[in-house]
Design a protein around this motif. Structure first.
Motif, PDB file in Angstrom:
ATOM      1  N   GLY A   1       0.815  -1.215   0.000  1.00 48.01           N
ATOM      2  CA  GLY A   1       0.000   0.000   0.000  1.00 48.01           C
ATOM      3  C   GLY A   1       0.846   1.261   0.000  1.00 48.01           C
ATOM      4  O   GLY A   1       2.010   1.252   0.404  1.00 48.01           O
ATOM      5  N   ASP A   2       0.241   2.356  -0.441  1.00 44.29           N
ATOM      6  CA  ASP A   2       0.979   3.614  -0.583  1.00 44.29           C
ATOM      7  C   ASP A   2       1.543   4.114   0.745  1.00 44.29           C
ATOM      8  O   ASP A   2       2.676   4.609   0.801  1.00 44.29           O
ATOM      9  N   GLU A   3       0.776   3.998   1.819  1.00 44.79           N
ATOM     10  CA  GLU A   3       1.258   4.495   3.107  1.00 44.79           C
ATOM     11  C   GLU A   3       2.467   3.686   3.586  1.00 44.79           C
ATOM     12  O   GLU A   3       3.477   4.244   4.023  1.00 44.79           O
ATOM     13  N   GLN A   4       2.370   2.362   3.478  1.00 41.51           N
ATOM     14  CA  GLN A   4       3.506   1.519   3.845  1.00 41.51           C
ATOM     15  C   GLN A   4       4.702   1.806   2.942  1.00 41.51           C
ATOM     16  O   GLN A   4       5.844   1.862   3.409  1.00 41.51           O
ATOM     17  N   ALA A   5       4.432   2.011   1.656  1.00 40.51           N
ATOM     18  CA  ALA A   5       5.513   2.284   0.705  1.00 40.51           C
ATOM     19  C   ALA A   5       6.255   3.559   1.075  1.00 40.51           C
ATOM     20  O   ALA A   5       7.488   3.617   0.980  1.00 40.51           O
ATOM     21  N   ARG A   6       5.531   4.573   1.487  1.00 43.32           N
ATOM     22  CA  ARG A   6       6.188   5.836   1.873  1.00 43.32           C
ATOM     23  C   ARG A   6       7.066   5.630   3.104  1.00 43.32           C
ATOM     24  O   ARG A   6       8.175   6.172   3.181  1.00 43.32           O
ATOM     25  N   GLU A   7       6.571   4.864   4.080  1.00 42.71           N
ATOM     26  CA  GLU A   7       7.367   4.609   5.285  1.00 42.71           C
ATOM     27  C   GLU A   7       8.649   3.851   4.943  1.00 42.71           C
ATOM     28  O   GLU A   7       9.740   4.190   5.421  1.00 42.71           O
ATOM     29  N   VAL A   8       8.522   2.809   4.114  1.00 42.40           N
ATOM     30  CA  VAL A   8       9.683   2.010   3.750  1.00 42.40           C
ATOM     31  C   VAL A   8      10.656   2.828   2.913  1.00 42.40           C
ATOM     32  O   VAL A   8      11.879   2.749   3.098  1.00 42.40           O
ATOM     33  N   ALA A   9      10.148   3.627   1.992  1.00 43.28           N
ATOM     34  CA  ALA A   9      11.017   4.445   1.137  1.00 43.28           C
ATOM     35  C   ALA A   9      11.852   5.409   1.969  1.00 43.28           C
ATOM     36  O   ALA A   9      13.046   5.599   1.707  1.00 43.28           O
ATOM     37  N   ARG A  10      11.233   6.010   2.970  1.00 47.95           N
ATOM     38  CA  ARG A  10      11.968   6.946   3.833  1.00 47.95           C
ATOM     39  C   ARG A  10      13.142   6.247   4.507  1.00 47.95           C
ATOM     40  O   ARG A  10      14.241   6.798   4.605  1.00 47.95           O
ATOM     41  N   LEU A  11      12.925   5.020   4.950  1.00 49.52           N
ATOM     42  CA  LEU A  11      13.986   4.263   5.605  1.00 49.52           C
ATOM     43  C   LEU A  11      15.022   3.768   4.608  1.00 49.52           C
ATOM     44  O   LEU A  11      16.230   3.829   4.863  1.00 49.52           O
ATOM     45  N   ALA A  12      14.562   3.272   3.474  1.00 52.38           N
ATOM     46  CA  ALA A  12      15.481   2.702   2.489  1.00 52.38           C
ATOM     47  C   ALA A  12      16.438   3.749   1.940  1.00 52.38           C
ATOM     48  O   ALA A  12      17.596   3.439   1.624  1.00 52.38           O
ATOM     49  N   LEU A  13      15.980   4.978   1.826  1.00 49.24           N
ATOM     50  CA  LEU A  13      16.849   6.054   1.343  1.00 49.24           C
ATOM     51  C   LEU A  13      17.965   6.366   2.333  1.00 49.24           C
ATOM     52  O   LEU A  13      18.940   7.045   1.984  1.00 49.24           O
ATOM     53  N   ASP A  14      17.843   5.846   3.557  1.00 56.19           N
ATOM     54  CA  ASP A  14      18.859   6.058   4.588  1.00 56.19           C
ATOM     55  C   ASP A  14      19.834   4.887   4.684  1.00 56.19           C
ATOM     56  O   ASP A  14      20.736   4.899   5.505  1.00 56.19           O
ATOM     57  N   GLU A  15      19.666   3.862   3.833  1.00 58.03           N
ATOM     58  CA  GLU A  15      20.610   2.745   3.822  1.00 58.03           C
ATOM     59  C   GLU A  15      21.894   3.160   3.101  1.00 58.03           C
ATOM     60  O   GLU A  15      21.885   4.050   2.253  1.00 58.03           O
ATOM     61  N   HIS A  16      22.993   2.490   3.451  1.00 56.84           N
ATOM     62  CA  HIS A  16      24.297   2.868   2.905  1.00 56.84           C
ATOM     63  C   HIS A  16      25.020   1.645   2.343  1.00 56.84           C
ATOM     64  O   HIS A  16      24.760   0.506   2.752  1.00 56.84           O
ATOM     65  N   PRO A  17      25.943   1.870   1.404  1.00 57.23           N
ATOM     66  CA  PRO A  17      26.795   0.765   0.935  1.00 57.23           C
ATOM     67  C   PRO A  17      27.552   0.144   2.110  1.00 57.23           C
ATOM     68  O   PRO A  17      27.725   0.771   3.162  1.00 57.23           O
ATOM     69  N   THR A  18      28.017  -1.077   1.931  1.00 58.44           N
ATOM     70  CA  THR A  18      28.732  -1.757   2.996  1.00 58.44           C
ATOM     71  C   THR A  18      29.711  -2.760   2.410  1.00 58.44           C
ATOM     72  O   THR A  18      29.532  -3.242   1.293  1.00 58.44           O
ATOM     73  N   SER A  19      30.754  -3.056   3.166  1.00 58.19           N
ATOM     74  CA  SER A  19      31.670  -4.137   2.799  1.00 58.19           C
ATOM     75  C   SER A  19      31.448  -5.351   3.692  1.00 58.19           C
ATOM     76  O   SER A  19      32.045  -6.400   3.465  1.00 58.19           O
ATOM     77  N   ASP A  20      30.589  -5.207   4.707  1.00 58.14           N
ATOM     78  CA  ASP A  20      30.238  -6.318   5.593  1.00 58.14           C
ATOM     79  C   ASP A  20      28.896  -6.866   5.114  1.00 58.14           C
ATOM     80  O   ASP A  20      27.832  -6.421   5.539  1.00 58.14           O
ATOM     81  N   PHE A  21      28.953  -7.844   4.215  1.00 65.04           N
ATOM     82  CA  PHE A  21      27.730  -8.282   3.550  1.00 65.04           C
ATOM     83  C   PHE A  21      26.819  -9.117   4.441  1.00 65.04           C
ATOM     84  O   PHE A  21      25.659  -9.338   4.097  1.00 65.04           O
ATOM     85  N   ARG A  22      27.313  -9.566   5.581  1.00 64.40           N
ATOM     86  CA  ARG A  22      26.454 -10.266   6.531  1.00 64.40           C
ATOM     87  C   ARG A  22      25.701  -9.306   7.453  1.00 64.40           C
ATOM     88  O   ARG A  22      24.765  -9.714   8.143  1.00 64.40           O
ATOM     89  N   GLU A  23      26.127  -8.077   7.484  1.00 64.99           N
ATOM     90  CA  GLU A  23      25.494  -7.098   8.366  1.00 64.99           C
ATOM     91  C   GLU A  23      24.062  -6.823   7.911  1.00 64.99           C
ATOM     92  O   GLU A  23      23.815  -6.526   6.741  1.00 64.99           O
ATOM     93  N   PRO A  24      23.077  -6.904   8.808  1.00 64.64           N
ATOM     94  CA  PRO A  24      21.695  -6.614   8.413  1.00 64.64           C
ATOM     95  C   PRO A  24      21.543  -5.158   7.974  1.00 64.64           C
ATOM     96  O   PRO A  24      22.344  -4.296   8.334  1.00 64.64           O
ATOM     97  N   PRO A  25      20.517  -4.868   7.190  1.00 58.19           N
ATOM     98  CA  PRO A  25      20.247  -3.470   6.836  1.00 58.19           C
ATOM     99  C   PRO A  25      20.072  -2.615   8.092  1.00 58.19           C
ATOM    100  O   PRO A  25      19.656  -3.106   9.150  1.00 58.19           O
ATOM    101  N   LYS A  26      20.364  -1.360   7.953  1.00 58.44           N
ATOM    102  CA  LYS A  26      20.285  -0.431   9.081  1.00 58.44           C
ATOM    103  C   LYS A  26      18.902  -0.445   9.712  1.00 58.44           C
ATOM    104  O   LYS A  26      18.746  -0.365  10.931  1.00 58.44           O
ATOM    105  N   HIS A  27      17.859  -0.537   8.863  1.00 57.22           N
ATOM    106  CA  HIS A  27      16.475  -0.458   9.353  1.00 57.22           C
ATOM    107  C   HIS A  27      15.758  -1.805   9.243  1.00 57.22           C
ATOM    108  O   HIS A  27      14.542  -1.853   9.007  1.00 57.22           O
ATOM    109  N   PHE A  28      16.518  -2.855   9.426  1.00 58.18           N
ATOM    110  CA  PHE A  28      15.998  -4.218   9.303  1.00 58.18           C
ATOM    111  C   PHE A  28      14.707  -4.416  10.104  1.00 58.18           C
ATOM    112  O   PHE A  28      13.684  -4.877   9.582  1.00 58.18           O
TER     113      PHE A  28
END
Length: 231
Positions: A52-79
């Motif tokens: 849904g659009d409301e959930q999509a907006r919440e997730v998009a806000r968080l996903a835009l705050d994710e960063h590249p990483t060299s530790d590929f086992r590390e969970p996403p910042k907003h897991f």
């Protein structure tokens, strides 16, 4: 060719902006509720079309705050926030790049007839062969015993899919088929990648044997109704 996370994402899925239309394969599915790909130099993400659009907006806000990483086992910042918003569970794993030169096994054969595959592997249909090609096989007594093919493919990148007949597993044939496939993909001007889950020991062993280098991680969140075992 060095690819970016967005190139990887667009190889796995057909997208409409940030929305997943379907998986990019001959017999597509609708894909996960959320996917995040992180490399050392870039990130890319997308949402399922049913979110849904409301959930999509919440997730998009968080996903835009994710960063590249060299530790590929590390969970996403907003897991934890993704799971709270969308429900379901994650599966995850590494993606690997191939060296420019791979050991060449001259006995590998190009498969172009579905009847050849059906001698050892069930479920293949003739209509999917063009989208799975090149299909490279290790053959014994005229019968394919291990194959590597395009699980997903775009104009720039192809992702490996590997299958070995049960009685031949654990004997190194998957690595030979995969090397032959990757060589064919490189010859076509595309970049081959090999992805698996962290829990798939035999698949990780193939990557180690071929000397593949981890280049990214994927994190897929499937709604409970769509959950499937990691492969």
């Amino acid at each position: 060719m060095r690819i970016q996370a967005q190139d990887h994402l667009e190889t796995l899925f057909i997208l409409d902006g940030r929305r997943i239309v379907s998986t990019r394969e001959p017999h597509p599915s609708r894909g996960p509720a959320f996917v995040l790909i992180r490399r050392v130099d870039s990130c890319a993400w997308a949402l399922g079309s049913g979110i849904g659009d409301e959930q999509a907006r919440e997730v998009a806000r968080l996903a835009l705050d994710e960063h590249p990483t060299s530790d590929f086992r590390e969970p996403p910042k907003h897991f934890e926030e993704y799971v709270k918003i969308l429900g379901g569970e994650f599966d995850s794993g590494p993606a690997f790049e191939f060296p420019e030169r791979l050991p060449l096994f001259e006995g590998a054969a190009l498969i172009e007839d579905v009847e050849q595959l059906l001698a050892s592997f069930n479920g293949w249909t003739a209509d999917e062969l063009p989208g799975r090609s090149p299909i490279m096989a290790i053959v014994e007594d005229g019968v394919p015993i291990s194959i590597c093919f395009c699980a997903r493919a775009s104009e720039l990148v192809a992702e490996a899919g590997v299958e070995t007949a049960p009685e031949y597993r654990g004997r190194g044939f998957a690595g030979l088929a995969t090397a032959a496939w990757a060589t064919a993909i490189q010859a076509s001007g595309r970049t081959p990648i090999y992805s698996t889950s962290w829990s798939n020991g035999p698949s990780l062993a193939v990557a180690r044997k071929l000397g593949l280098v981890a280049c990214a991680s994927y994190w897929n969140l499937f709604a409970k109704a769509d959950m499937r075992p990691p492969g």
